[in-house]
Design an enzyme around this catalytic site. Structure first.
Site, PDB file in Angstrom:
ATOM      1  N   GLY A   1       0.843  -1.203   0.000  1.00  0.00           N
ATOM      2  CA  GLY A   1       0.000   0.000   0.000  1.00  0.00           C
ATOM      3  C   GLY A   1       0.873   1.246   0.000  1.00  0.00           C
ATOM      4  O   GLY A   1       0.640   2.191  -0.767  1.00  0.00           O
ATOM      5  N   HIS A   2       1.910   1.241   0.869  1.00  0.00           N
ATOM      6  CA  HIS A   2       2.834   2.385   0.890  1.00  0.00           C
ATOM      7  C   HIS A   2       3.581   2.477  -0.445  1.00  0.00           C
ATOM      8  O   HIS A   2       3.810   3.572  -0.962  1.00  0.00           O
ATOM      9  CB  HIS A   2       3.867   2.226   2.012  1.00  0.00           C
TER      10      HIS A   2
ATOM     11  N   GLN B   1      -8.891   9.988   7.850  1.00  0.00           N
ATOM     12  CA  GLN B   1      -7.635  10.755   7.927  1.00  0.00           C
ATOM     13  C   GLN B   1      -7.447  11.601   6.659  1.00  0.00           C
ATOM     14  O   GLN B   1      -7.113  12.793   6.723  1.00  0.00           O
ATOM     15  CB  GLN B   1      -6.470   9.782   8.109  1.00  0.00           C
TER      16      GLN B   1
ATOM     17  N   VAL C   1      -5.277  -0.696  -0.962  1.00  0.00           N
ATOM     18  CA  VAL C   1      -4.717  -1.912  -1.578  1.00  0.00           C
ATOM     19  C   VAL C   1      -5.084  -3.108  -0.702  1.00  0.00           C
ATOM     20  O   VAL C   1      -4.927  -3.054   0.526  1.00  0.00           O
ATOM     21  CB  VAL C   1      -3.174  -1.801  -1.720  1.00  0.00           C
TER      22      VAL C   1
HETATM   23  O1  PAF Z   1      -1.301   7.033   8.082  1.00  0.00           O
HETATM   24  C1  PAF Z   1      -0.288   7.029   8.807  1.00  0.00           C
HETATM   25  O2  PAF Z   1       0.569   6.154   8.697  1.00  0.00           O
HETATM   26  C2  PAF Z   1      -0.124   8.130   9.848  1.00  0.00           C
HETATM   27  O3  PAF Z   1      -1.332   8.465  10.432  1.00  0.00           O
HETATM   28  C3  PAF Z   1       0.595   9.378   9.296  1.00  0.00           C
HETATM   29  C4  PAF Z   1      -0.244  10.064   8.228  1.00  0.00           C
HETATM   30  C5  PAF Z   1       1.940   8.994   8.727  1.00  0.00           C
HETATM   31  C6  PAF Z   1       0.818  10.395  10.426  1.00  0.00           C
HETATM   32  O4  PAF Z   1       1.612   9.860  11.431  1.00  0.00           O
END
Ligand code: PAF
Length: 285
Positions: A38-39, A156, A179
């Protein structure tokens, strides 16, 4: 390509200033590490769109409640570096807690008021204040033109879009699709804590969302019936403890409790075998 590890905020600011002076655009991918596919999809999108890609790797203590999993949140900087490098990022920014919070909890906070108190915000008070505060710091230090976030953390993403609009931040928030594993489980760094049995039962989240989507597509417009479809599927799993299942407006997150309109998203949070998972799906998609 080689990724530079930068730990110091001033060093990152200097690095991006030089890049910006030669007209380059900066893409930021904020993460808490323990990176997965996903990242990787966020980093690849940033690579396509921006000249310089910065990935931050920081388990942010202020977004965890006192009884939450900050201490046990999975961490593996070396594996993160390998993934980031394979996706072509220029910088992996790994600050310490002292770097981002020099005064500890006696901090300047950024808070998006109402949106941060519903859904996950209701069961995790202060969570989104921690997220918006750390993301503001990261945007400021990196001077990002674009910042990339996954739709798995849909609330978020909505809150961060609202934050940059309200504060007039010169940064565009880019949302990327959630994902899933082949069997439907939404990718999450926390999945590592699922036992085999819990993982199997966690598949009910995706099945529950699909049941609701099917009902919606068959013409059901009643919020409670849609929620019941998902709830019936998930609550049949003995290890699943539902925190919330809601249907909402995809832009504003206004929650519907009776008739739903043509555009609607279902969002849920469930603890499975003690591991808190979130998931969501557009019912009209
Ligand atoms: O989604 C995340 O992994 C966290 O909430 C983030 C946006 C990196 C903030 O710490």
């Amino acid at each position: 390509m080689k990724t530079n590890i930068i730990r110091d905020a001033q060093e990152l600011s200097n690095y991006v200033r030089t890049a910006k002076q030669s007209g380059k655009t900066i893409g930021l991918v904020p993460t808490m590490g323990y990176l997965h596919e996903g990242h990787a999809s966020l980093i690849r999108a940033a690579r396509k769109q921006c000249d310089v890609v910065v990935v931050s790797d920081f388990v942010n203590p202020t977004q965890f409640g006192p009884k939450e999993d900050y201490a046990t949140y999975p961490r593996d900087e070396q594996a993160d570096l390998r993934l980031v490098e394979s996706c072509g990022a220029d910088v992996l920014f790994v600050p310490t807690v002292e770097t981002l919070y020099p005064n500890g909890q006696d901090s300047t906070w950024v808070e998006v008021s109402k949106l941060g108190t519903i859904l996950c915000g209701a069961s995790r008070p202060g969570h989104f204040r921690g997220v918006t505060t750390v993301v503001t710091k990261l945007l400021w230090i990196s001077q990002a033109d674009y910042a990339f976030f996954g739709e798995k953390d849909y609330q978020q993403l909505t809150i961060l879009r609202r934050m940059v609009r309200d504060l007039g931040c010169p940064c565009q928030i880019v949302g990327m699709p959630l994902v899933r594993e082949d069997d439907g489980l939404a990718l999450s760094s926390r999945n590592i804590h699922l036992t085999a049995e819990a993982r199997n039962q966690a598949l009910s989240l995706h099945r529950g969302l699909e049941c609701a989507r099917r009902a919606f597509q068959e013409g059901c417009r009643d919020a409670q019936t849609l929620i019941a479809r998902a709830r019936d599927e998930i609550s049949s799993q003995p290890l699943a403890e539902i925190q919330y299942i809601e249907v909402a407006d995809p832009e504003t997150l206004e929650i519907f409790d009776a008739e739903v309109p043509a555009r609607v998203i279902m969002l849920l949070a469930v603890r499975v075998g003690g591991v808190r998972l979130i998931d969501n799906m557009r019912l009209d998609g």
